[in-house]
Design an enzyme around this catalytic site. Structure first.
Site: not given
Length: 197
Positions: A12, A34, A50, A54
């Site tokens: 999302s 994770s 991911h 960052r």
């Protein structure tokens, strides 16, 4: 205490939005829940995607246990913390409780769980909520800025297995608990954040 809860469905845009909330913070600790104790190429690829989004200045700590102790011992090192995500933390914590604390074989967890009484299942739920209570307590104690990312589980498919349905219900309860105590809550849909608290 100053923590914000960001929720939304899978893909999302909730993690991207959560990261944007801390773009003005110089030193951020990214608490990645994770933790990979097994080979999973798909999850490894997700983690790498991911990581690329960052800022390079952010520091990553991979853990799902003793987060309260970690915050307490590092509170002077960071401007803020971002925990991504609540759902995976709960998953890892559940299997940790079943295998490490209760000594069950990971391959038999679902079969064993199906045989548990409501009272036995409730004991596991209580144990999991103890971790969230400790995290909340340390945020109060240290006045730490924290962003929590979680999955909205009530809008998806109801799991087939009894363990899956129990776990979905548990995640919903954890989300409600965290939302109730949060300073602000955002719901992200199609990459668009809506502030709901």
């Amino acid at each position: 205490m100053s923590y914000t809860l960001v929720t939304g469905g899978a893909k999302s845009g909730k993690s991207t939005f959560a990261e944007s909330l801390l773009e003005d913070s110089a030193v951020v600790c990214y608490l990645a829940t994770s933790v990979m104790n097994y080979q999973d190429d798909e999850m490894d690829a997700r983690i790498q995607r991911h990581q690329k989004t960052r800022p390079a200045s952010w520091q990553t700590e991979e853990r799902f246990l003793a987060i309260d102790d970690w915050i307490r011992s590092t509170k002077n090192n960071y401007d803020a913390y971002l925990l991504d995500c609540v759902t995976v933390l709960n998953t890892n914590l559940f299997f940790h409780i079943m295998t490490e604390e209760m000594g069950k074989d990971i391959d038999q967890v679902e079969q064993l769980f199906d045989e548990y009484s409501p009272q036995e299942r409730y004991k596991i739920e209580v144990r999991m909520f103890q971790e969230w209570e400790k995290i909340r307590a340390v945020l109060l104690e240290t006045n730490t800025t924290m962003i929590l990312v979680t999955n909205e589980v009530g809008s998806g498919v109801v799991p087939v297995s009894a363990m899956g349905r129990w776990f979905q219900d548990l995640l919903g309860k954890v989300n409600q608990y965290l939302a109730k105590e949060a300073e602000s809550v955002y719901f992200v849909v199609c990459g668009i954040p809506q502030k709901i608290k």
